[in-house]
Design a protein around this motif. Structure first.
Motif, PDB file in Angstrom:
ATOM      1  N   ALA A  17      -1.611  -0.063   5.316  1.00 55.81           N
ATOM      2  CA  ALA A  17      -0.773   0.247   4.152  1.00 55.81           C
ATOM      3  C   ALA A  17      -1.516  -0.050   2.857  1.00 55.81           C
ATOM      4  O   ALA A  17      -1.452   0.724   1.891  1.00 55.81           O
ATOM      5  N   LYS A  18      -2.244  -1.166   2.822  1.00 53.20           N
ATOM      6  CA  LYS A  18      -3.025  -1.510   1.632  1.00 53.20           C
ATOM      7  C   LYS A  18      -4.100  -0.465   1.366  1.00 53.20           C
ATOM      8  O   LYS A  18      -4.315  -0.043   0.225  1.00 53.20           O
ATOM      9  N   ALA A  19      -4.779  -0.023   2.434  1.00 55.38           N
ATOM     10  CA  ALA A  19      -5.808   1.003   2.284  1.00 55.38           C
ATOM     11  C   ALA A  19      -5.214   2.299   1.750  1.00 55.38           C
ATOM     12  O   ALA A  19      -5.836   3.001   0.951  1.00 55.38           O
ATOM     13  N   SER A  20      -3.994   2.620   2.193  1.00 54.74           N
ATOM     14  CA  SER A  20      -3.341   3.844   1.740  1.00 54.74           C
ATOM     15  C   SER A  20      -2.989   3.747   0.260  1.00 54.74           C
ATOM     16  O   SER A  20      -3.146   4.712  -0.489  1.00 54.74           O
ATOM     17  N   ARG A  21      -2.509   2.604  -0.179  1.00 55.02           N
ATOM     18  CA  ARG A  21      -2.171   2.456  -1.590  1.00 55.02           C
ATOM     19  C   ARG A  21      -3.410   2.505  -2.479  1.00 55.02           C
ATOM     20  O   ARG A  21      -3.363   3.028  -3.591  1.00 55.02           O
ATOM     21  N   LEU A  22      -4.517   1.990  -1.984  1.00 53.79           N
ATOM     22  CA  LEU A  22      -5.747   2.028  -2.776  1.00 53.79           C
ATOM     23  C   LEU A  22      -6.385   3.418  -2.769  1.00 53.79           C
ATOM     24  O   LEU A  22      -6.955   3.843  -3.777  1.00 53.79           O
ATOM     25  N   ALA A  53       1.977   4.558   2.937  1.00 57.25           N
ATOM     26  CA  ALA A  53       1.925   3.105   2.767  1.00 57.25           C
ATOM     27  C   ALA A  53       3.273   2.467   3.080  1.00 57.25           C
ATOM     28  O   ALA A  53       3.350   1.441   3.764  1.00 57.25           O
ATOM     29  N   ASP A  54       4.350   3.066   2.579  1.00 55.23           N
ATOM     30  CA  ASP A  54       5.689   2.538   2.860  1.00 55.23           C
ATOM     31  C   ASP A  54       5.996   2.591   4.354  1.00 55.23           C
ATOM     32  O   ASP A  54       6.559   1.648   4.927  1.00 55.23           O
ATOM     33  N   ARG A  55       5.636   3.697   4.999  1.00 55.43           N
ATOM     34  CA  ARG A  55       5.890   3.836   6.441  1.00 55.43           C
ATOM     35  C   ARG A  55       5.108   2.798   7.233  1.00 55.43           C
ATOM     36  O   ARG A  55       5.620   2.214   8.188  1.00 55.43           O
ATOM     37  N   LEU A  56       3.853   2.582   6.852  1.00 53.42           N
ATOM     38  CA  LEU A  56       3.007   1.637   7.569  1.00 53.42           C
ATOM     39  C   LEU A  56       3.493   0.204   7.377  1.00 53.42           C
ATOM     40  O   LEU A  56       3.471  -0.600   8.317  1.00 53.42           O
ATOM     41  N   THR A 112       0.084  -3.654   7.848  1.00 57.92           N
ATOM     42  CA  THR A 112      -0.067  -3.988   6.434  1.00 57.92           C
ATOM     43  C   THR A 112      -1.477  -3.706   5.902  1.00 57.92           C
ATOM     44  O   THR A 112      -1.643  -3.343   4.740  1.00 57.92           O
ATOM     45  N   LYS A 113      -2.493  -3.874   6.750  1.00 56.14           N
ATOM     46  CA  LYS A 113      -3.861  -3.596   6.317  1.00 56.14           C
ATOM     47  C   LYS A 113      -4.046  -2.112   6.044  1.00 56.14           C
ATOM     48  O   LYS A 113      -4.657  -1.726   5.044  1.00 56.14           O
TER      49      LYS A 113
END
Length: 298
Positions: A256-261, A244-247, A253-254
């Motif tokens: 990254a959000k999917a990765s955090r969830l 998420a940080d890398r993305l 950003t979309k």
């Protein structure tokens, strides 16, 4: 057209490995090269390969156990062709696999990845589709017929919501993987990490619905204590947060959000919780609950 390098990093059940090798030998298209890199110590294996007497098959045993990532890297270093497959040691290539992949490469010679059609089988080799595979197919995998090209943030977002790929069946462009490399400190998420890194480098994936590979998914026994320790989800948490940080850093950003969830991974952890409780794995249950709750979400 290029010969297809088939790399088989091996450790585990001898009979299943032999079935995998026989499925390569049974290919209708003979233009392939199989390299088996043995990370184990089973005494009967070297002799079995010597008896095959097929010049397209190479076998070598590591001097010491390298582990998952180490053996992947060894296999990658031995690839000689422009495209390769990193086959699972217990999976099956249907007879048309090489022909299907080489036909796709003829149409899309510069493609970074090819995901053909895959059938899931159980430990006995019978077709099966559990809840995890059903949900990934119905909820996360893009709907298409025939072939479709995907890439960029759209594909990364889809996979980070729920990884519907079958890593051992994918054909890779060799230089794309060598440029990305395998990340240190990962085992169960190494496959998704590689795909995301290759996508961020600008590569595309060809998706095909032509069935030519069988992916073996073994049932997790409710009596298996090791399966419910939650260790795999600790790695998953680290992976998803790091990605998420890398993305975010590259503007995806979309994704990254999917990765955090990482919703699919959290649902998977929830399905493992009853087994951890039944096996009295208190710490494992706590780890699973943290993953389900998204305790590391930020």
């Amino acid at each position: 057209m290029t010969t297809l390098d088939i790399m088989l990093p091996y450790y585990g059940d001898v009979a299943l490995m032999q079935a995998a090798v026989r499925s390569v030998l049974a290919q209708t298209d003979p233009d392939w090269r199989l390299t088996v890199v043995d990370d184990g110590t089973e005494p009967s294996v070297p002799g079995w390969f010597a008896e095959l007497d097929d010049p397209r098959v190479s076998y070598r045993r590591n001097e010491r156990n390298l582990g998952v990532t180490g053996n992947y890297r060894t296999c990658l270093g031995l690839v000689r062709e422009a495209h390769f497959v990193l086959m699972g040691t217990d999976d099956i290539m249907l007879p048309s696999y090489v022909a299907t992949i080489r036909a796709a490469l003829a149409k899309h010679p510069g493609i970074g990845m090819i995901q053909p059609g895959v059938e899931v089988i159980d430990g006995a080799g019978k077709p099966t589709e559990g809840l995890v595979d059903q949900s990934k197919r119905r909820l996360y995998k893009p709907a298409f017929k025939g072939e479709v090209l995907m890439g960029g943030e759209a594909l990364a977002t889809s996979l980070l919501r729920g990884n519907w790929l079958f890593f051992p069946s994918i054909c890779w462009r060799t230089e794309a993987v060598r440029t990305a490399g395998f990340r240190d400190g990962l085992e169960v998420t190494q496959d998704l990490a590689l795909v995301i890194d290759v996508l961020q480098a600008g590569e595309q994936m060809l998706l095909s619905d032509t069935l030519c590979f069988q992916y073996r998914r073994h049932a997790v026994s409710i009596s298996s204590r090791q399966a419910f320790t939650g260790v795999r989800f600790e790695e998953a948490n680290r992976f998803f947060m790091d990605v998420a940080d890398r993305l975010d850093g590259t503007g995806w950003t979309k994704a990254a959000k999917a990765s955090r969830l990482h919703l699919s991974s959290r649902i998977h952890a929830l399905t493992m919780l009853p087994g951890a409780l039944k096996n009295k794995q208190a710490e494992g249950a706590r780890t699973l609950l943290r993953h389900v709750a998204g305790a590391d979400h930020r």
